[in-house]
Design an enzyme around this catalytic site. Sequence first.
Site, mmCIF file in Angstrom:
data_model
loop_
_atom_site.group_PDB
_atom_site.id
_atom_site.type_symbol
_atom_site.label_atom_id
_atom_site.label_comp_id
_atom_site.label_asym_id
_atom_site.label_seq_id
_atom_site.Cartn_x
_atom_site.Cartn_y
_atom_site.Cartn_z
ATOM 1 C CD GLU A 38 40.669 -70.917 23.090
ATOM 2 O OE1 GLU A 38 39.540 -70.503 23.489
ATOM 3 O OE2 GLU A 38 40.867 -70.868 21.831
ATOM 4 C CD GLN B 292 50.103 -65.778 15.146
ATOM 5 O OE1 GLN B 292 50.712 -65.073 15.903
ATOM 6 N NE2 GLN B 292 50.377 -66.922 15.087
#
Length: 294
Positions: free
Chosen positions: A21, A219
């Site tokens: 992706e 993150q």
Amino acid sequence: MICLMTLASVYQSTDCAISFELFPPKTSEGVELLCKNVERLMQFGPKYFTCTYGAGGSSQGTTLEVLQKVKQITKLPVASHLTCVGSTVKELEAYLTEAGRIGVDYIVALRGDPPKGTTQFEVTEGGLKYANELVELIRGRFGDLGIAVAGYPETHQEAVDFQTDLTNLKRKVDAGADIVITQLFYDNDDFYRFRDACEKVGIEVPIVPGILPVTNFKQAKRIASMCKAAIPQSLESAMTEADDDQDQFRVGVEHARQQTIDLVNNGVPGIHYYVLNKSEAAAELLDGLSLTSC
């Protein structure tokens, strides 16, 4: 539109089908770097690439431009994400028409998250409320497009409970989805429980796990909190005890590598990697692996 393979047929082999992706870069330099990373990822024999777009429908045009470039580079099928957020049915149909015109093969059909600054999904006047309605639209009007929908091993953050979420997923599959791609997860047991539950309610399409390698713990925690994905204590401890960023990268990639090995050994039909437009982590974790399902 000439589709190189149907989405369902991607997962009919004994090999574990890999897909990646991407997201639309904001600059021309970002697009150039993305293309270089796509070329590097081709060494692992992916079956197709997908591309998201920004919240509320922003960057839709860039998504199609990226997919057109990726298809030119790879000669592989490509898939566009599409959400119900901020669009009327006519606008969705216009996007699907344009996607087909430029050679998009598959659609990842999603309801979509509420736009930034809001907490609840609001139906656009003349639009759609649920992902199953989007699947019905695509299947009814754009039958040549393959359709993937999202599944949530740890339950969608807005769902009342796991069983309700599973009922919603079956509704999407029954509307005509070819496959289910899961939200990211870091504990394979969560995926196996989800897969078993899908089987019990009669979901028979391929269930494809989605993996995001942890390369930066700060993150990772932010992304995991957004999608209600738990980070195992063992992984959290290893990441926080890492000496530096490079050590965190090594720990995270090894965890994703072990996830991959275990998933393949447990017969998954494929794995979808969220690569964040980079290739280093995916290249590290896939290097030398045999992706033949047992």
